[in-house]
Write an enzyme that holds these catalytic residues in place. Sequence first.
Site, PDB file in Angstrom:
ATOM      1  N   LYS A 193       6.325 -84.765  26.983  1.00  0.00           N
ATOM      2  CA  LYS A 193       7.462 -83.847  27.138  1.00  0.00           C
ATOM      3  C   LYS A 193       7.551 -83.336  28.580  1.00  0.00           C
ATOM      4  O   LYS A 193       8.379 -82.509  28.905  1.00  0.00           O
ATOM      5  CB  LYS A 193       7.352 -82.701  26.136  1.00  0.00           C
ATOM      6  CG  LYS A 193       7.583 -83.194  24.710  1.00  0.00           C
ATOM      7  CD  LYS A 193       7.477 -82.109  23.665  1.00  0.00           C
ATOM      8  CE  LYS A 193       7.653 -82.722  22.278  1.00  0.00           C
ATOM      9  NZ  LYS A 193       7.444 -81.749  21.207  1.00  0.00           N
ATOM     10  N   GLN A 200       7.385 -77.201  24.627  1.00  0.00           N
ATOM     11  CA  GLN A 200       8.801 -77.239  25.045  1.00  0.00           C
ATOM     12  C   GLN A 200       9.030 -76.547  26.378  1.00  0.00           C
ATOM     13  O   GLN A 200      10.119 -76.628  26.933  1.00  0.00           O
ATOM     14  CB  GLN A 200       9.687 -76.544  24.002  1.00  0.00           C
ATOM     15  CG  GLN A 200       9.847 -77.304  22.722  1.00  0.00           C
ATOM     16  CD  GLN A 200      10.595 -78.613  22.896  1.00  0.00           C
ATOM     17  OE1 GLN A 200      11.520 -78.729  23.693  1.00  0.00           O
ATOM     18  NE2 GLN A 200      10.183 -79.620  22.152  1.00  0.00           N
ATOM     19  N   CYS A 221      10.627 -80.473  12.666  1.00  0.00           N
ATOM     20  CA  CYS A 221       9.256 -80.017  12.380  1.00  0.00           C
ATOM     21  C   CYS A 221       9.173 -78.490  12.359  1.00  0.00           C
ATOM     22  O   CYS A 221       8.185 -77.905  12.814  1.00  0.00           O
ATOM     23  CB  CYS A 221       8.252 -80.583  13.387  1.00  0.00           C
ATOM     24  SG  CYS A 221       8.135 -82.358  13.354  1.00  0.00           S
ATOM     25  N   HIS A 253       6.621 -74.764  15.418  1.00  0.00           N
ATOM     26  CA  HIS A 253       6.561 -76.190  15.078  1.00  0.00           C
ATOM     27  C   HIS A 253       5.428 -76.350  14.054  1.00  0.00           C
ATOM     28  O   HIS A 253       4.442 -75.606  14.095  1.00  0.00           O
ATOM     29  CB  HIS A 253       6.229 -76.952  16.369  1.00  0.00           C
ATOM     30  CG  HIS A 253       6.285 -78.440  16.281  1.00  0.00           C
ATOM     31  ND1 HIS A 253       5.296 -79.184  15.688  1.00  0.00           N
ATOM     32  CD2 HIS A 253       7.202 -79.322  16.738  1.00  0.00           C
ATOM     33  CE1 HIS A 253       5.608 -80.473  15.790  1.00  0.00           C
ATOM     34  NE2 HIS A 253       6.758 -80.581  16.424  1.00  0.00           N
ATOM     35  N   ASP A 310       1.810 -72.202  22.662  1.00  0.00           N
ATOM     36  CA  ASP A 310       2.225 -73.600  22.527  1.00  0.00           C
ATOM     37  C   ASP A 310       3.304 -73.853  23.585  1.00  0.00           C
ATOM     38  O   ASP A 310       4.449 -73.405  23.452  1.00  0.00           O
ATOM     39  CB  ASP A 310       2.753 -73.810  21.101  1.00  0.00           C
ATOM     40  CG  ASP A 310       3.377 -75.187  20.899  1.00  0.00           C
ATOM     41  OD1 ASP A 310       3.519 -75.946  21.880  1.00  0.00           O
ATOM     42  OD2 ASP A 310       3.742 -75.493  19.743  1.00  0.00           O
TER      43      ASP A 310
HETATM   44  C1  LIG Z   1       6.620 -81.507  20.253  1.00  0.00           C
HETATM   45  C2  LIG Z   1       6.041 -80.197  19.901  1.00  0.00           C
HETATM   46  C3  LIG Z   1       4.764 -80.089  19.350  1.00  0.00           C
HETATM   47  C4  LIG Z   1       3.931 -81.292  18.989  1.00  0.00           C
HETATM   48  O1  LIG Z   1       3.695 -82.093  20.083  1.00  0.00           O
HETATM   49  P1  LIG Z   1       2.972 -83.530  19.892  1.00  0.00           P
HETATM   50  O2  LIG Z   1       3.201 -84.188  21.198  1.00  0.00           O
HETATM   51  O3  LIG Z   1       3.717 -84.211  18.757  1.00  0.00           O
HETATM   52  O4  LIG Z   1       1.560 -83.281  19.582  1.00  0.00           O
HETATM   53  C5  LIG Z   1       4.269 -78.836  19.099  1.00  0.00           C
HETATM   54  N1  LIG Z   1       4.979 -77.738  19.382  1.00  0.00           N
HETATM   55  C6  LIG Z   1       6.222 -77.797  19.910  1.00  0.00           C
HETATM   56  C7  LIG Z   1       6.960 -76.536  20.210  1.00  0.00           C
HETATM   57  C8  LIG Z   1       6.792 -79.029  20.167  1.00  0.00           C
HETATM   58  O5  LIG Z   1       8.018 -79.080  20.682  1.00  0.00           O
END
Ligand SMILES: *Cc1c(COP(=O)(O)O)cnc(C)c1O
Length: 417
Positions: free
Chosen positions: A236, A213, A374, A133, A210
């Site tokens: 999320k 997800q 993104c 992302h 990260d």
């Molecule tokens: C949504 C997402 C982000 C960014 O999250 P924010 O809540 O917009 O800060 C980063 N990495 C992944 C894999 C995402 O799905």
Amino acid sequence: MSTLSVAKTTQPLFDVYAVRRDFPILSQQVNGKPLVYLDNGASSQRPEAVLQAMDSYYREMHSNVHRGAHTLADRATTAFEGARKKVQQFLNAPSAREIIWTRGTTEAINLVANGLAPLLKPGDEILLSQMEHHANIVPWQMLAERTGAKVLPIDVTPEGELDMDSFHSLLGERTRVLAITHVSNALGTVNPVADMVAKAKTQGVITLVDGAQAVGHFQPDVQALDCDFYVFSAHKLFGPTGIGVLYGRAALLEAMPPWQGGGEMIERVSFAGTTYNTLPYKFEAGTPAIAEAVGLGAAIDYLATLDRDAMEAAESGLLQRANELVSSVPGMTIIGTSPNKVPLISFKIDGLHPSDIGTLLDQQGIAIRAGHHCAMPLMEYYGLPGGTARASFAFYNTLEEVEQLFAALQKIQRLFA
Ligand SMILES: *Cc1c(COP(=O)(O)O)cnc(C)c1O
């Protein structure tokens, strides 16, 4: 006894229709049709328990945290720090000192990238992957610009997995940081992060995962993963917007400079020099998102009332049904066909632009996402400048909703492709 156990096994372990009633937003009409919400990868919805927790926080206990010498301040502080403990337990982090509140995944990664600046020198290498992302690319590019380090992307295979040969050939003496996504938001692939972290550790590399997800689908264990940093956003994980989490290994957090300056993050301030507060407060300047922390804690509590295994099995059932139905739509192709996926399908349909698919589905009450998600470098790799259409499911989605999506896609394909 035997009749009892038979009765028990025929009971649904996970009643999706009961669960849906916990989410008030789901039972509404959109464009004259019952809402089918399949944009959980962008943001999931909140159960009543989260709405109530935030409402009663504001009605009964709001005050600023940590500073006050009065009852409401104590109540607010207890609720706020209680939420931090819930996050610690959710991630299986060794200590609540290692849980830092941020505005979300994006801010958490920026915080780490900023904090690692003093440790990097020109020629050092930061390994990412082609499926990241933008939130896990751009902060590292900014860090590289500041320090003279280089950002190198691990290749992706046509199936949408990380190419392990590419990873092994890029991991070397100059590698200082490995920052990879646990689950791809554009493909749904679950990456072998524990193996990658283990391999990186043998070279003394600092690792960040990260988890944005991942957290909505399974419960990560930061000690089992053995990563140095793990980040996610509450929105999320069925919690509020405006708050997220950075888990960091205490020794590294202690070595990092503060992120923002202000109240709360200091021990003592004078014009001769300021000393910083201990963890986690050193990274939490200013009044935090208190109600949002309480809401996130309530989301974690809510999830704990559900049968995890049954929920994950139900999610696999959604993905399986979607995969079975792909051949019913002429010209439809799934992008990302790894066997290790969360329930998410990124797709294209010959003759249709992804954004038109999104608009036409919306007219039928079905919410998906269309575009680059993104993840522009990934879309470039697949030669899809217009991106893909993406349906991302949560545990509250039903098999009927999967079927409605495909019935709608068949119609759109017939009329417009
Ligand atoms: C949504 C997402 C982000 C960014 O999250 P924010 O809540 O917009 O800060 C980063 N990495 C992944 C894999 C995402 O799905």
